[in-house]
Design a protein around this motif. Structure first.
Motif, short mmCIF file in Angstrom:
data_model
loop_
_atom_site.label_atom_id
_atom_site.label_comp_id
_atom_site.label_asym_id
_atom_site.label_seq_id
_atom_site.Cartn_x
_atom_site.Cartn_y
_atom_site.Cartn_z
N UNK A 162 -84.16 -51.08 -88.99
CA UNK A 162 -84.19 -49.90 -89.84
C UNK A 162 -83.68 -50.16 -91.26
N UNK A 163 -83.05 -51.32 -91.47
CA UNK A 163 -82.49 -51.60 -92.79
C UNK A 163 -83.59 -51.88 -93.82
N UNK A 164 -83.37 -51.37 -95.00
CA UNK A 164 -84.31 -51.63 -96.11
C UNK A 164 -83.52 -52.22 -97.27
N UNK A 165 -83.01 -53.42 -97.03
CA UNK A 165 -82.20 -54.11 -98.04
C UNK A 165 -82.83 -55.47 -98.34
N UNK A 166 -82.82 -55.88 -99.61
CA UNK A 166 -83.61 -57.06 -100.01
C UNK A 166 -82.99 -58.41 -99.69
N UNK A 167 -81.68 -58.50 -99.55
CA UNK A 167 -81.05 -59.81 -99.39
C UNK A 167 -80.32 -59.91 -98.07
N UNK A 168 -80.13 -61.13 -97.58
CA UNK A 168 -79.48 -61.34 -96.30
C UNK A 168 -78.01 -60.92 -96.33
N UNK A 169 -77.36 -61.10 -97.49
CA UNK A 169 -75.94 -60.75 -97.54
C UNK A 169 -75.74 -59.24 -97.52
N UNK A 170 -76.65 -58.49 -98.13
CA UNK A 170 -76.56 -57.03 -98.04
C UNK A 170 -76.81 -56.57 -96.61
N UNK A 171 -77.78 -57.20 -95.94
CA UNK A 171 -78.03 -56.88 -94.54
C UNK A 171 -76.80 -57.20 -93.69
N UNK A 172 -76.15 -58.32 -93.98
CA UNK A 172 -74.96 -58.72 -93.23
C UNK A 172 -73.84 -57.68 -93.36
N UNK A 173 -73.61 -57.23 -94.60
CA UNK A 173 -72.56 -56.24 -94.83
C UNK A 173 -72.88 -54.93 -94.11
N UNK A 174 -74.14 -54.50 -94.20
CA UNK A 174 -74.55 -53.26 -93.53
C UNK A 174 -74.40 -53.38 -92.02
N UNK A 175 -74.83 -54.51 -91.45
CA UNK A 175 -74.69 -54.73 -90.01
C UNK A 175 -73.22 -54.73 -89.59
N UNK A 176 -72.38 -55.40 -90.37
CA UNK A 176 -70.95 -55.44 -90.06
C UNK A 176 -70.35 -54.04 -90.13
N UNK A 177 -70.78 -53.28 -91.14
CA UNK A 177 -70.27 -51.91 -91.30
C UNK A 177 -70.64 -51.06 -90.09
N UNK A 178 -71.90 -51.12 -89.69
CA UNK A 178 -72.34 -50.37 -88.51
C UNK A 178 -71.59 -50.84 -87.26
N UNK A 179 -71.44 -52.15 -87.11
CA UNK A 179 -70.78 -52.71 -85.93
C UNK A 179 -69.35 -52.19 -85.80
N UNK A 180 -68.59 -52.22 -86.89
CA UNK A 180 -67.19 -51.80 -86.84
C UNK A 180 -67.09 -50.29 -86.59
N UNK A 181 -67.90 -49.51 -87.32
CA UNK A 181 -67.84 -48.04 -87.18
C UNK A 181 -68.22 -47.63 -85.77
N UNK A 182 -69.31 -48.19 -85.24
CA UNK A 182 -69.76 -47.84 -83.89
C UNK A 182 -68.70 -48.22 -82.86
N UNK A 183 -68.14 -49.42 -82.99
CA UNK A 183 -67.14 -49.88 -82.01
C UNK A 183 -65.90 -48.99 -82.02
N UNK A 184 -65.39 -48.70 -83.20
CA UNK A 184 -64.20 -47.84 -83.32
C UNK A 184 -64.50 -46.45 -82.78
N UNK A 185 -65.67 -45.91 -83.11
CA UNK A 185 -66.03 -44.56 -82.65
C UNK A 185 -66.16 -44.52 -81.13
N UNK A 186 -66.87 -45.50 -80.56
CA UNK A 186 -67.11 -45.50 -79.11
C UNK A 186 -65.81 -45.66 -78.34
N UNK A 187 -65.05 -46.70 -78.65
CA UNK A 187 -63.87 -46.99 -77.84
C UNK A 187 -62.69 -46.09 -78.20
N UNK A 188 -62.68 -45.55 -79.41
CA UNK A 188 -61.70 -44.51 -79.72
C UNK A 188 -61.96 -43.26 -78.89
#
Length: 314
Positions: A162-188
């Motif tokens: 679903x990401x619409x970002x042009x560079x791999x590093x932007x995709x990496x940051x977005x993926x990391x952001x989603x990963x941390x938020x989802x994990x904290x939300x779920x296990x919290x």
């Protein structure tokens, strides 16, 4: 001010504005992509409380913390680099990985439905006797982290698609952001759920205020019902999300029947419901996707258990 310094400051301001725009784009893309994972997140939150069932209340939070750390390791160390490599070198594989994960969700959801309808239970269940609490705890954590790896892979794959970002590093940051938020939300949320009865019991035992004691009773009575509701919602979410992934994926690779059936039903209901067309159409698409997921999952379960002989584990 020397003209060279003015030019340098101007360049810095341009770079700063570009960086700020990139950060904003990453945040927006991460938010949109993360919302697509809602069904898998619900399933993750619904499944996890079962891993502390039957254990000492004092061990519930340490176990959830251990699973949380395993989940972050899964997402950030194993799956994120793999997702970026796929995006750069084999982007065509992402849709097939999505469908593989979708098929797994369909299988898990269908198996739960079949067990509720009287089918045989496969593998160990949370009702089994606990002979060695320490070994059992380690086994529960390891099992939860393995299950999380599959669900996390689906979350990361959905996010990446679903990401619409042009560079791999932007995709990496977005993926990391989603990963941390989802994990904290779920296990919290899981931590709050599994301690809800303990909080209620403490209110009932230690408070002299009538309304607080009533709230404690409510929490104690609500806990079992909430777990049952979460299990039900989790099963529905698995079938809906898994079926939807299969519908979309098969359309992307050139097989349009399931997509045409699901969206045809959605548009027909939407055309018949007037002001409620948006909600009714979406609900119809979700229901058809769930039915497709249930049928596919039941077929997979039958093949695994009756032909291949796989027993699995809960």
């Amino acid at each position: 001010m020397p003209s060279g310094l003015v030019a340098l400051l101007d360049d810095v301001s341009v770079i700063a504005r570009a960086a700020a725009a990139s950060v904003d784009d990453i945040a927006v893309s991460a938010s949109k992509a993360g919302s697509k994972t809602a069904g898998v997140v619900i399933d993750d939150a619904a499944v996890t409380p079962s891993y502390v069932t039957g254990l000492s209340p004092s061990r519930e939070l340490p176990i959830i913390w251990a699973i949380t750390k395993g989940s972050l390791f899964n997402k950030l160390v194993i799956l994120l680099p793999g997702a970026i490599l796929l995006s750069v070198f084999a982007n065509w594989l992402i849709i097939w990985i999505l469908m593989l994960g979708g098929a797994f969700l369909c299988y898990e959801g269908a198996e739960k439905v079949m067990e509720k309808l009287g089918g045989a239970k496969h593998g160990k269940t949370v009702a089994d006797e606990i002979a060695d609490p320490v070994a059992f705890e380690k086994q529960r954590v390891a099992g939860a982290v393995r299950t999380d790896l599959i669900l996390s892979a689906e979350i990361m794959a959905i996010t990446l698609s679903e990401l619409d970002l042009p560079t791999w590093w932007e995709q990496s940051i977005a993926l990391a952001l989603v990963a941390v938020i989802v994990t904290v939300a779920v296990y919290g949320a899981v931590a709050l759920i599994v301690k809800m009865d303990d909080v209620g019991l403490r209110m009932l035992r230690e408070s002299e205020v009538t309304n607080i004691r009533r709230l404690g009773v409510f929490l104690l009575r609500a806990m079992p019902r909430l777990l049952v509701a979460l299990s039900f919602v989790g099963t529905i979410a698995m079938l809906w999300v898994g079926g939807g992934i299969i519908v979309h994926g098969t359309h992307e690779v050139g097989f349009h029947l399931l997509y045409d059936v699901a969206h045809g039903a959605e548009h027909w209901v939407a055309s018949m419901t007037g002001a409620l067309s948006g909600v009714a159409g979406w609900a119809t698409y979700a229901a058809v996707s769930g039915i497709i997921g249930l049928v596919l999952g039941a077929i997979i379960a039958y093949v695994l258990h009756n032909i291949i002989g796989y027993e699995g584990a809960h």
